[in-house]
Scaffold this active site. Structure first.
Site, PDB file in Angstrom:
ATOM      1  N   CYS A 162     100.324  13.363  -8.722  1.00 53.00           N
ATOM      2  CA  CYS A 162     100.356  13.027  -7.296  1.00 53.00           C
ATOM      3  C   CYS A 162     100.335  11.511  -7.128  1.00 53.00           C
ATOM      4  O   CYS A 162      99.451  10.833  -7.662  1.00 53.00           O
ATOM      5  CB  CYS A 162      99.136  13.654  -6.621  1.00 53.00           C
ATOM      6  SG  CYS A 162      98.836  13.068  -4.947  1.00 53.00           S
ATOM      7  N   SER A 163     101.286  10.973  -6.386  1.00 52.98           N
ATOM      8  CA  SER A 163     101.370   9.518  -6.220  1.00 52.98           C
ATOM      9  C   SER A 163     100.139   8.951  -5.514  1.00 52.98           C
ATOM     10  O   SER A 163      99.652   7.881  -5.877  1.00 52.98           O
ATOM     11  CB  SER A 163     102.643   9.120  -5.482  1.00 52.98           C
ATOM     12  OG  SER A 163     102.638   9.655  -4.180  1.00 52.98           O
TER      13      SER A 163
END
Length: 120
Positions: free
Chosen positions: A13-14
């Protein structure tokens, strides 16, 4: 003394990665918990909810396809205890990242949220 931070995150997940980077920039001792591989216990989740001042449904990713697949609805008449069980058994539904420093916690969405508990 170096502050200890625990981040519950998903490296894919960024927002999680950006939050971890932000923590690394602040000379913290970081414990990384990849909650999909090592889900927090029910007691840990309960404690995190208390620190976040949120109910378990409020840290549940209701937009996740798994939420719909399980037939869940955020208006379900379930107890906090039942929602904790759902999160423990389906860690993919836990909002991410959650950062805990000392006796405070925030959700790192946006990542800058963590600045409020660093050195506070």
């Amino acid at each position: 003394m170096t502050q200890q931070a625990t981040i519950y995150h998903n490296p894919r997940c960024s927002k999680s990665r950006n939050t971890l980077e932000l923590l690394q920039e602040h000379d913290l001792e970081i414990q990384e918990v990849r909650y999909l591989d090592t889900p927090p216990s029910k007691e840990e989740l309960k404690q995190l909810c208390e620190l976040l001042a949120k109910k378990p449904i409020e840290i549940t990713r209701t937009g996740e396809s798994l939420f719909k697949e399980l037939g869940l609805d955020k208006n379900d008449d379930r107890s906090d205890d039942e929602w904790l069980d759902i999160l423990v058994n389906n860690p993919k539904l836990i909002e991410r990242p959650i950062v805990k420093i000392d006796n405070q916690a925030v959700i790192g969405r946006p990542p800058e949220n963590v600045l409020s508990i660093i050195n506070s």
